[in-house]
Enzyme design. Structure first.
Site, PDB file in Angstrom:
ATOM      1  N   ASP A  66      45.558  23.648  39.483  1.00  0.00           N
ATOM      2  CA  ASP A  66      46.375  23.871  38.279  1.00  0.00           C
ATOM      3  C   ASP A  66      47.290  22.692  37.980  1.00  0.00           C
ATOM      4  OD1 ASP A  66      47.935  24.316  40.520  1.00  0.00           O
ATOM      5  OD2 ASP A  66      48.437  26.381  40.038  1.00  0.00           O
ATOM      6  N   ASN A 134      54.193  37.171  43.167  1.00  0.00           N
ATOM      7  CA  ASN A 134      53.601  38.305  42.448  1.00  0.00           C
ATOM      8  C   ASN A 134      52.083  38.379  42.664  1.00  0.00           C
ATOM      9  OD1 ASN A 134      52.726  36.121  40.994  1.00  0.00           O
ATOM     10  ND2 ASN A 134      53.694  36.699  39.061  1.00  0.00           N
ATOM     11  N   HIS A 136      49.998  35.801  42.379  1.00  0.00           N
ATOM     12  CA  HIS A 136      49.165  34.857  41.616  1.00  0.00           C
ATOM     13  C   HIS A 136      48.498  33.846  42.544  1.00  0.00           C
ATOM     14  CE1 HIS A 136      52.841  32.067  40.667  1.00  0.00           C
ATOM     15  NE2 HIS A 136      52.106  31.468  41.567  1.00  0.00           N
ATOM     16  N   GLU A 141      48.233  34.712  36.720  1.00  0.00           N
ATOM     17  CA  GLU A 141      49.272  35.734  36.821  1.00  0.00           C
ATOM     18  C   GLU A 141      48.624  37.123  36.807  1.00  0.00           C
ATOM     19  OE1 GLU A 141      52.103  34.767  37.621  1.00  0.00           O
ATOM     20  OE2 GLU A 141      52.976  33.228  36.340  1.00  0.00           O
TER      21      GLU A 141
HETATM   22  C1  GLP Z   1      52.916  27.753  42.400  1.00  0.00           C
HETATM   23  C2  GLP Z   1      51.454  27.304  42.411  1.00  0.00           C
HETATM   24  C3  GLP Z   1      50.614  28.162  43.322  1.00  0.00           C
HETATM   25  C4  GLP Z   1      51.313  28.334  44.660  1.00  0.00           C
HETATM   26  C5  GLP Z   1      52.638  29.031  44.460  1.00  0.00           C
HETATM   27  C6  GLP Z   1      53.374  29.300  45.752  1.00  0.00           C
HETATM   28  O1  GLP Z   1      53.197  28.714  41.450  1.00  0.00           O
HETATM   29  N1  GLP Z   1      50.854  27.288  41.114  1.00  0.00           N
HETATM   30  O2  GLP Z   1      49.339  27.552  43.481  1.00  0.00           O
HETATM   31  O3  GLP Z   1      50.502  29.067  45.523  1.00  0.00           O
HETATM   32  O4  GLP Z   1      53.427  28.191  43.657  1.00  0.00           O
HETATM   33  O5  GLP Z   1      54.181  28.223  46.113  1.00  0.00           O
HETATM   34  P1  GLP Z   1      54.760  28.006  47.548  1.00  0.00           P
HETATM   35  O6  GLP Z   1      53.641  27.533  48.395  1.00  0.00           O
HETATM   36  O7  GLP Z   1      55.805  26.929  47.358  1.00  0.00           O
HETATM   37  O8  GLP Z   1      55.322  29.298  48.000  1.00  0.00           O
END
Ligand code: GLP
Length: 240
Positions: A66, A134, A136, A141
Site C-alpha cells: 500500500d 481494526n 485491516h 478496512e
Molecule cells: C498501517 C499499514 C498496515 C500495517 C498497520 C499496522 O496501517 N497500512 O499495513 O499492518 O499500519 O502498523 P504497525 O505495524 O505499526 O502496528
C-alpha cells in the site's frame, strides 16, 4: 492457520528464515512486502543475513501492499521512503525490481493495473502482512469486499488516528490510500502475518478464532491454505 509464538526477536528471526529458504530454492521469487513498525525487526534481520551472504535478493522482485494517496517517495512518511530506508538500501535487491503502489493514481481502474503487473511477474510467492487494530490488512478496512483488487480507499478515523504518531498533526495524515485488495493478498502462494504487543491481542483473537468475516479483514485469511502467524506472547495472550 499455523501459529508461531515466541519473543519478537525469535519469531522475526524465524520469519526471516522463510526468505532464506524461499530465495534459496527460487532466487527470482516475488515478495509481497509490508510497512509499519511490526516488520522492522524482520527487515533488520534480513539486512544482517544479506550482509553475511546467507540470503540474496539480487534476482527477487518486490511488491508492497500500500501507499498513501498524495505522498511521493521523497516524503518521509511515504511507504516508498519507509521501504527504501528500512530495507531496500540494506539488501542487494535491484531498485528497479522494487514496487510500491503509486500514491498518484487517479482512479480504481488505474490502481488495478498493479494486480496486472504482479500477475505478469508470476504472482506473489510470499506475502508479508502486519495487522491494523481494526483487523485491516494493507489498508483494507473492515467491510472491504473479498473480491477487491488494488484500489483507492478512504481511511477510517481510527486508522488515521493510529497513524497520526508518524505525522506532526492529524491534519497531515492523508485521508486516502491505495492498497492491494483482499483478493490480491489471497492470491499469494504463501502468507505470513506478524503481530506484536498487547494492543494486537484482541484483534488477533478475532482473526484466529472468529468466524471469517469482512468485518475483520484479517479473519478472511482463515480461508487461505498457507498462512502462518508470527506472534509474540503479548499478541497471542487472548488466544484460548
Ligand atoms: C498501517 C499499514 C498496515 C500495517 C498497520 C499496522 O496501517 N497500512 O499495513 O499492518 O499500519 O502498523 P504497525 O505495524 O505499526 O502496528
Amino acid at each position: 492457520m499455523k501459529l508461531i509464538i515466541g519473543s519478537k526477536e525469535d519469531v522475526s528471526a524465524q520469519a526471516a528464515q522463510r526468505y532464506v529458504e524461499l530465495l534459496g530454492k527460487k532466487p527470482d521469487a516475488v515478495l509481497g512486502l509490508a510497512t509499519g513498525s511490526t516488520p522492522l525487526a524482520l527487515y533488520a534481520e534480513l539486512a544482517r543475513l544479506c550482509a553475511e551472504g546467507k540470503v540474496s535478493f539480487a534476482r527477487a522482485k518486490s511488491y508492497n501492499l500500500d501507499e498513501y494517496i498524495g505522498l511521493d517517495g521523497s516524503h518521509d512518511q511515504s511507504y516508498r521512503y519507509f521501504m527504501d530506508h528500512n530495507l531496500f538500501q540494506h539488501i542487494d535487491i535491484k531498485p528497479e525490481n522494487t514496487h510500491v503502489p503509486s500514491g498518484f493514481v487517479k482512479d480504481d481502474e488505474e490502481a488495478a493495473r498493479y494486480d496486472a503487473e504482479i500477475d505478469a511477474a508470476g504472482g506473489i510467492d510470499l506475502q508479508l502482512l502486519g495487522i491494523g487494530n481494526n483487523g485491516h490488512i494493507g489498508f483494507n478496512e473492515p467491510l472491504t469486499p473479498f473480491t477487491s483488487v488494488t484500489h483507492i480507499v478512504k481511511l477510517t478515523d481510527s486508522t488515521r488516528e493510529a497513524n497520526k504518531r508518524f505525522f506532526s498533526s492529524l491534519d497531515e495524515v492523508p485521508t486516502h490510500a491505495v492498497t492491494m485488495g483482499i483478493h490480491t493478498v489471497m492470491k499469494a502462494r504463501s502468507i505470513m502475518l506478524l503481530a506484536f504487543g498487547e494492543g494486537k491481542a484482541e484483534i488477533i483473537k478475532k482473526t484466529v478464532q472468529g468466524r471469517p468475516d469482512t468485518a475483520v479483514p484479517a479473519s478472511l485469511l482463515q480461508l487461505h491454505e498457507d498462512v502462518t502467524l508470527y506472534l509474540d506472547e503479548a499478541a497471542a495472550s487472548k488466544l484460548s
